[in-house]
Design an enzyme around this catalytic site. Sequence first.
Site, PDB file in Angstrom:
ATOM      1  N   HIS A 162      26.973  35.023 -28.512  1.00 44.97           N
ATOM      2  CA  HIS A 162      26.080  34.650 -27.428  1.00 44.97           C
ATOM      3  C   HIS A 162      24.847  33.934 -27.958  1.00 44.97           C
ATOM      4  O   HIS A 162      24.577  33.914 -29.151  1.00 44.97           O
ATOM      5  CB  HIS A 162      25.630  35.899 -26.658  1.00 44.97           C
ATOM      6  CG  HIS A 162      26.762  36.694 -26.102  1.00 44.97           C
ATOM      7  ND1 HIS A 162      26.670  38.039 -25.858  1.00 44.97           N
ATOM      8  CD2 HIS A 162      28.015  36.337 -25.752  1.00 44.97           C
ATOM      9  CE1 HIS A 162      27.821  38.477 -25.374  1.00 44.97           C
ATOM     10  NE2 HIS A 162      28.648  37.469 -25.307  1.00 44.97           N
ATOM     11  N   ASP A 172      30.861  40.154 -22.315  1.00 45.05           N
ATOM     12  CA  ASP A 172      30.903  41.001 -23.497  1.00 45.05           C
ATOM     13  C   ASP A 172      32.122  41.907 -23.394  1.00 45.05           C
ATOM     14  O   ASP A 172      32.942  41.759 -22.485  1.00 45.05           O
ATOM     15  CB  ASP A 172      29.606  41.812 -23.648  1.00 45.05           C
ATOM     16  CG  ASP A 172      29.286  42.646 -22.407  1.00 45.05           C
ATOM     17  OD1 ASP A 172      30.177  42.808 -21.539  1.00 45.05           O
ATOM     18  OD2 ASP A 172      28.153  43.134 -22.294  1.00 45.05           O
ATOM     19  N   GLU A 197      29.790  41.736 -11.099  1.00 44.60           N
ATOM     20  CA  GLU A 197      29.532  43.174 -11.192  1.00 44.60           C
ATOM     21  C   GLU A 197      28.497  43.685 -10.202  1.00 44.60           C
ATOM     22  O   GLU A 197      28.612  44.802  -9.710  1.00 44.60           O
ATOM     23  CB  GLU A 197      29.110  43.537 -12.621  1.00 44.60           C
ATOM     24  CG  GLU A 197      30.213  43.361 -13.639  1.00 44.60           C
ATOM     25  CD  GLU A 197      29.787  43.791 -15.022  1.00 44.60           C
ATOM     26  OE1 GLU A 197      29.108  44.821 -15.132  1.00 44.60           O
ATOM     27  OE2 GLU A 197      30.123  43.094 -15.996  1.00 44.60           O
ATOM     28  N   ARG A 208      22.276  41.064 -23.334  1.00 39.22           N
ATOM     29  CA  ARG A 208      22.944  41.880 -24.356  1.00 39.22           C
ATOM     30  C   ARG A 208      23.513  40.938 -25.410  1.00 39.22           C
ATOM     31  O   ARG A 208      24.578  40.357 -25.228  1.00 39.22           O
ATOM     32  CB  ARG A 208      24.050  42.745 -23.739  1.00 39.22           C
ATOM     33  CG  ARG A 208      23.534  43.796 -22.774  1.00 39.22           C
ATOM     34  CD  ARG A 208      24.636  44.734 -22.316  1.00 39.22           C
ATOM     35  NE  ARG A 208      24.143  45.669 -21.310  1.00 39.22           N
ATOM     36  CZ  ARG A 208      24.263  45.499 -20.002  1.00 39.22           C
ATOM     37  NH1 ARG A 208      24.878  44.424 -19.536  1.00 39.22           N
ATOM     38  NH2 ARG A 208      23.787  46.387 -19.160  1.00 39.22           N
ATOM     39  N   ASP A 232      30.593  40.436 -16.859  1.00 34.64           N
ATOM     40  CA  ASP A 232      29.699  40.056 -17.954  1.00 34.64           C
ATOM     41  C   ASP A 232      30.460  39.560 -19.187  1.00 34.64           C
ATOM     42  O   ASP A 232      31.585  40.000 -19.459  1.00 34.64           O
ATOM     43  CB  ASP A 232      28.814  41.240 -18.348  1.00 34.64           C
ATOM     44  CG  ASP A 232      27.699  41.480 -17.337  1.00 34.64           C
ATOM     45  OD1 ASP A 232      27.456  40.594 -16.500  1.00 34.64           O
ATOM     46  OD2 ASP A 232      27.077  42.556 -17.388  1.00 34.64           O
ATOM     47  N   TYR A 269      21.674  35.935 -20.669  1.00 35.45           N
ATOM     48  CA  TYR A 269      22.254  37.279 -20.762  1.00 35.45           C
ATOM     49  C   TYR A 269      21.511  38.110 -21.795  1.00 35.45           C
ATOM     50  O   TYR A 269      21.219  37.646 -22.901  1.00 35.45           O
ATOM     51  CB  TYR A 269      23.729  37.170 -21.137  1.00 35.45           C
ATOM     52  CG  TYR A 269      24.491  38.463 -20.996  1.00 35.45           C
ATOM     53  CD1 TYR A 269      24.513  39.154 -19.791  1.00 35.45           C
ATOM     54  CD2 TYR A 269      25.198  38.989 -22.069  1.00 35.45           C
ATOM     55  CE1 TYR A 269      25.217  40.337 -19.656  1.00 35.45           C
ATOM     56  CE2 TYR A 269      25.918  40.169 -21.946  1.00 35.45           C
ATOM     57  CZ  TYR A 269      25.917  40.839 -20.732  1.00 35.45           C
ATOM     58  OH  TYR A 269      26.615  42.010 -20.605  1.00 35.45           O
ATOM     59  N   GLU A 300      32.428  45.076 -22.624  1.00 38.63           N
ATOM     60  CA  GLU A 300      32.453  45.870 -21.399  1.00 38.63           C
ATOM     61  C   GLU A 300      32.893  45.007 -20.225  1.00 38.63           C
ATOM     62  O   GLU A 300      33.700  45.425 -19.393  1.00 38.63           O
ATOM     63  CB  GLU A 300      31.070  46.464 -21.133  1.00 38.63           C
ATOM     64  CG  GLU A 300      30.639  47.532 -22.110  1.00 38.63           C
ATOM     65  CD  GLU A 300      31.400  48.830 -21.930  1.00 38.63           C
ATOM     66  OE1 GLU A 300      31.650  49.230 -20.778  1.00 38.63           O
ATOM     67  OE2 GLU A 300      31.755  49.445 -22.946  1.00 38.63           O
TER      68      GLU A 300
END
Length: 669
Positions: free
Chosen positions: A364, A97, A8, A319, A95, A317, A99
Amino acid sequence: MSTLVIVESPSKAKKIQAYLGAGYTVRASLGHIRDLPASKADIPARYAAEPWARLGIHVQDSFRPLYVISRGKAKVVRELRELARGANRVLLATDPDREGEAIAWHLMVALGLKGSVERMTFHEITREAIQAAARATRPLDYALVGAQEARRTLDRLVGYGVSPTLWTAVGPKLSAGRVQSAALAALAAREHARMAFVPADYWRVTARVGAGRPFTAVVLSVNGQRLATPKDFDAGTGQLAADALLMTPEQADRLVAFLRARDATVTGVERAPYTSRPPAPFTTSTLQQEASKALKFSPKHSMDVAQRLYENGFITYMRTDSPALSDEALQAAREAATALFSEGSVPARPRTYAARGANAQEAHEAIRPAGRSFRAPDDTPLTGDERALYDLIYRRTVASQMTDLTGTRTVMHLKVGAVALGATGRVVHDPGFTRLYQDASEGDGDETQALPDAEVGAVLPVRDAAAEERKTPAPGRFTEASLVRALERAGVGRPSTYASILSTLDARGYTRVVRRQLTVTWVGLLVSAYLAGSFADLVDAGFTASMEADLDRIAGGALTREAYLTRFWSEGLAGTIGRAGRAAPVLTVPRVPGATVTVQDGTPLLRLHGRSAPLPADLVPDDLTPDVAEQVLNGERKAAQRASGGKRARSGGARTSRARSSRKAARPK
């Protein structure tokens, strides 16, 4: 054989390129590359005449979204498409997740990738983790993509459906959102409670007791009648609502003189061991909370700094709502603790932690230092805010594997004639994990004074006494940290949304931060009042949490996206919007009898006995008293600016730092 890896961000691409080496080309998508149309100009010509195109969602066609290449991303897409054509293999390393999964899906569609699409996922950017991720790819998770698309669709439907009603009822440039409205309701309820609160005066009398090092004892009762404390008063009237003694100033003075002239006798001693366990490693929300308290960071700033630490390989990570550590991390934390202190600083077995928040997910790891061994802050090149946040994460992670704090808590009961007093003290025997880490406190904690080793019947001198007149405290406002904690406990929002919820409320002019407390503006109160009257579900935390739970069910494959959206929109919110009134809300002002606050052309207006005047944008609602109301009505306090401001929010909901995702091809059910 050449492999294209798409991540990203450019900074992440540069670091991963170095870890993968020859045979790999790593490029960045710069976040989302496709989204729902942001304006009429974004709608492709072939859809321009469609009545649903401006919404970007064809509700009658199974909620089919219309996706377009995001503004400024056409060049990126062309470059990635060309690189993909020349590669033997493409790894989508966005990423880990929802998103990120959606971005990977959009890349697959926009780049025209054929065959089995490979997802490369990792939770830390170290050489070992990146090389392992490149070897252990997986297919795209369409259930996660469906959950993200359902969330994006919800936000668009709520924003485009509800916000126009706000423009009519309250003022232009305002928005309602699926999560922000519930958060605003919590803040508004607290402000209304403060506005309705009537303070009361009471007396607190203390004595300094003991020879050598005196301790503080608090008067509890006189002649068997308990002294009034804040909990004994009615918050709405300020009147004493319990059988307690409310002293006059003269009585307080006489009590002080009485105590100073006599000794105290110990009538009871209660000693009990106590233990304090170390807090769990950080999740997104607990990191934001603690960084707010300890470092004075806003949640958004915390996430910005954490993003840089993650992309540069210093932490995992950022989040996540899981406090769990991998076996590798558990060992690294224990090794760090023993290196800092001793073998005895860690328990015999590693500590494990589980998430407690409603709707928490355990996919996670916790936020921790990256790698198989943790670098001490002094061994990193970090400076400034990055160093401060890394230090906080390092100490919290290592401390989570250390031994408990142990000590003894003592409660001592004393009497001076007919006056009963009490004192509390703690003695720490083993500081355990607190040698490395202690949570920052937002208020006064338990008494930490040391009490003498006195037994029942012992006579101790009263060295001094004092009486302090106090006012009962109004309900406390939320801080950014405490609001994040409340949202997490209620299951409202997700780790990636907490910072953006607060940013959106601020950007819309609904809240202000005053002395590190979140205050609701008059516009915020009026918006919340209108939503509560017309869209009760949107401001209900329980309903919002149930929506999050349903999105989790979609992600897990237990619920289809279309079935959920049909229930929420077609059978629910769409009809509510049609029935919603457009009249301006009217608020009462408890401290100013007869006064009301409404809105005209987007500006809050105070009305009282036939007079009216605009309210200053910087006037905190709780500060509107009769005297202040007269100043406003007399023109002595003018509105510095229009209270509703900012750009018109059309999509609603909370924005993240990444562009919203969207997609067009076959949708996962």
